[in-house]
Design a protein around this motif. Structure first.
Motif, mmCIF file in Angstrom:
data_model
loop_
_atom_site.group_PDB
_atom_site.id
_atom_site.type_symbol
_atom_site.label_atom_id
_atom_site.label_comp_id
_atom_site.label_asym_id
_atom_site.label_seq_id
_atom_site.Cartn_x
_atom_site.Cartn_y
_atom_site.Cartn_z
ATOM 1 N N GLY A 1 -4.423 -10.546 -0.203
ATOM 2 C CA GLY A 1 -3.319 -9.734 0.231
ATOM 3 C C GLY A 1 -2.315 -9.312 -0.707
ATOM 4 O O GLY A 1 -1.815 -8.212 -1.233
ATOM 5 N N LEU B 1 -9.721 -12.200 2.696
ATOM 6 C CA LEU B 1 -9.045 -11.260 2.826
ATOM 7 C C LEU B 1 -7.274 -11.393 2.996
ATOM 8 O O LEU B 1 -6.531 -10.710 2.083
ATOM 9 C CB LEU B 1 -9.417 -10.398 4.235
ATOM 10 N N LEU C 1 -10.156 3.231 -7.658
ATOM 11 C CA LEU C 1 -11.217 2.289 -7.045
ATOM 12 C C LEU C 1 -12.651 2.678 -7.323
ATOM 13 O O LEU C 1 -13.193 3.617 -7.298
ATOM 14 C CB LEU C 1 -11.087 2.598 -5.432
ATOM 15 N N LEU D 1 -3.281 -6.772 -3.792
ATOM 16 C CA LEU D 1 -3.676 -5.415 -3.480
ATOM 17 C C LEU D 1 -2.766 -4.353 -4.067
ATOM 18 O O LEU D 1 -3.217 -3.346 -4.953
ATOM 19 C CB LEU D 1 -4.147 -5.187 -2.115
ATOM 20 N N ALA D 2 -1.324 -4.493 -3.784
ATOM 21 C CA ALA D 2 -0.532 -3.379 -4.440
ATOM 22 C C ALA D 2 -0.295 -3.403 -5.583
ATOM 23 O O ALA D 2 0.347 -2.562 -6.169
ATOM 24 C CB ALA D 2 0.678 -3.592 -3.295
ATOM 25 N N GLY E 1 -8.533 2.016 4.419
ATOM 26 C CA GLY E 1 -7.311 2.131 4.503
ATOM 27 C C GLY E 1 -6.333 1.880 3.378
ATOM 28 O O GLY E 1 -5.256 2.639 3.461
ATOM 29 N N ALA E 2 -6.693 0.964 2.665
ATOM 30 C CA ALA E 2 -5.826 0.469 1.501
ATOM 31 C C ALA E 2 -5.812 1.779 0.442
ATOM 32 O O ALA E 2 -6.900 2.411 0.163
ATOM 33 C CB ALA E 2 -6.235 -0.654 1.001
ATOM 34 N N ARG E 3 -4.783 1.947 -0.318
ATOM 35 C CA ARG E 3 -4.870 3.017 -1.468
ATOM 36 C C ARG E 3 -4.497 2.318 -2.675
ATOM 37 O O ARG E 3 -3.547 1.514 -2.960
ATOM 38 C CB ARG E 3 -3.484 4.027 -1.145
ATOM 39 N N PHE E 4 -5.365 2.721 -3.867
ATOM 40 C CA PHE E 4 -5.386 1.906 -4.944
ATOM 41 C C PHE E 4 -5.197 3.265 -6.139
ATOM 42 O O PHE E 4 -5.688 4.331 -5.838
ATOM 43 C CB PHE E 4 -6.411 1.150 -5.291
ATOM 44 N N LEU F 1 -11.619 -3.133 2.923
ATOM 45 C CA LEU F 1 -10.331 -2.778 2.513
ATOM 46 C C LEU F 1 -10.147 -1.489 2.812
ATOM 47 O O LEU F 1 -9.048 -0.968 2.405
ATOM 48 C CB LEU F 1 -10.407 -2.754 0.811
#
Length: 247
Positions: A130, A126, A157, A133-134, A151-154, A149
């Motif tokens: 990192g 993970l 998805l 991811l952004a 809580g992460a925003r993509f 993952l």
């Protein structure tokens, strides 16, 4: 006659079932061409991973620079980076490419472990992904990876449901304020490299210029066909037949 190129950052699986081998075959089946940059060497067969040796980040960057100077890259696919240093190098390279091509899509297969739970990165999977991811346009986790993952925003998805139970596999897309489910008949047995196959096929469809939702649907259809016509190398997981023509 030219083909759109997909720059691939992925590990080398000597069984030929996952990683770079899977990416090259799946992308070719979409009508695009893979430019594979190996991020890590592995000791594995089609069932188990025994060791991972990341490639030097400087060598990785040099390979990518040469390819980008000679080819017009239409999409990027990232599998295992091997370690944090490689992920940072890949992220920096993507940012440089996007200075000239801001809309360049990147598909991230956030592989946190093999299908049997073996680690595939040094220093924590993970943490290794990192920096990427952004930058991802489309992220394609399985259910366990999606939980990690949380809580992460993509932008897009696609959570795959192959590790759930029941007569069908449900894949769920979240993106652009919308969501959509696709259901596919569950196939018997286990498969080596199914996530690589799907994410690479998505990158190939995006390189052709398809809208994201269309690329997701067609890549899933292709992946299901590859799994349905899979073959055995020995006992255990089967290998997707990626020579199948896309839908």
């Amino acid at each position: 006659m030219t083909r759109p190129a997909v720059l691939v950052f992925s590990g080398l699986d000597p069984s030929g079932g996952a990683g770079v081998a899977a990416d090259v075959q799946a992308i070719a089946a979409q009508g695009a061409h893979a430019l594979p940059v190996v991020t890590a060497l592995t000791v594995q067969d089609h069932n188990w991973v025994y060791d991972v040796e990341p490639v030097d980040a400087c060598l990785l960057t040099r390979q990518a620079r040469v390819l980008a100077a000679a080819c017009r890259i239409k999409a990027i696919k990232v599998g295992i980076p091997g370690n944090r240093a490689n992920a940072e190098a890949i992220a920096s390279f993507i940012l440089r490419l996007r200075e000239d091509h801001p809309a360049l899509p990147m598909v991230l297969d956030p592989v946190l472990a093999s299908g049997n739970g073996d680690p595939l990165s040094r220093g924590g999977a993970l943490a290794a992904i990192g920096p990427l991811l952004a930058l991802a346009t489309v992220v394609v986790p399985n259910l366990a990876e999606a939980q990690a993952l949380a809580g992460a925003r993509f932008p897009h998805l696609l959570v795959t449901g192959g590790h759930a139970s029941g007569p069908s596999v449900r894949n769920r897309w979240h993106g652009e304020g919308q969501c959509r489910d696709w259901e596919w008949p569950r196939l018997a047995g286990g498969f080596h490299g199914s996530g690589c196959t799907l994410s690479a096929a998505i990158a190939g469809r995006l390189a052709l210029g398809e809208p994201v939702v269309q690329a997701l649907e067609r890549a899933q259809a292709y992946c299901h066909g590859a799994l349905a016509s899979s073959f055995a190398l020995g006992a255990g997981q089967r290998i997707p037949d990626r020579s199948a023509h896309p839908v």
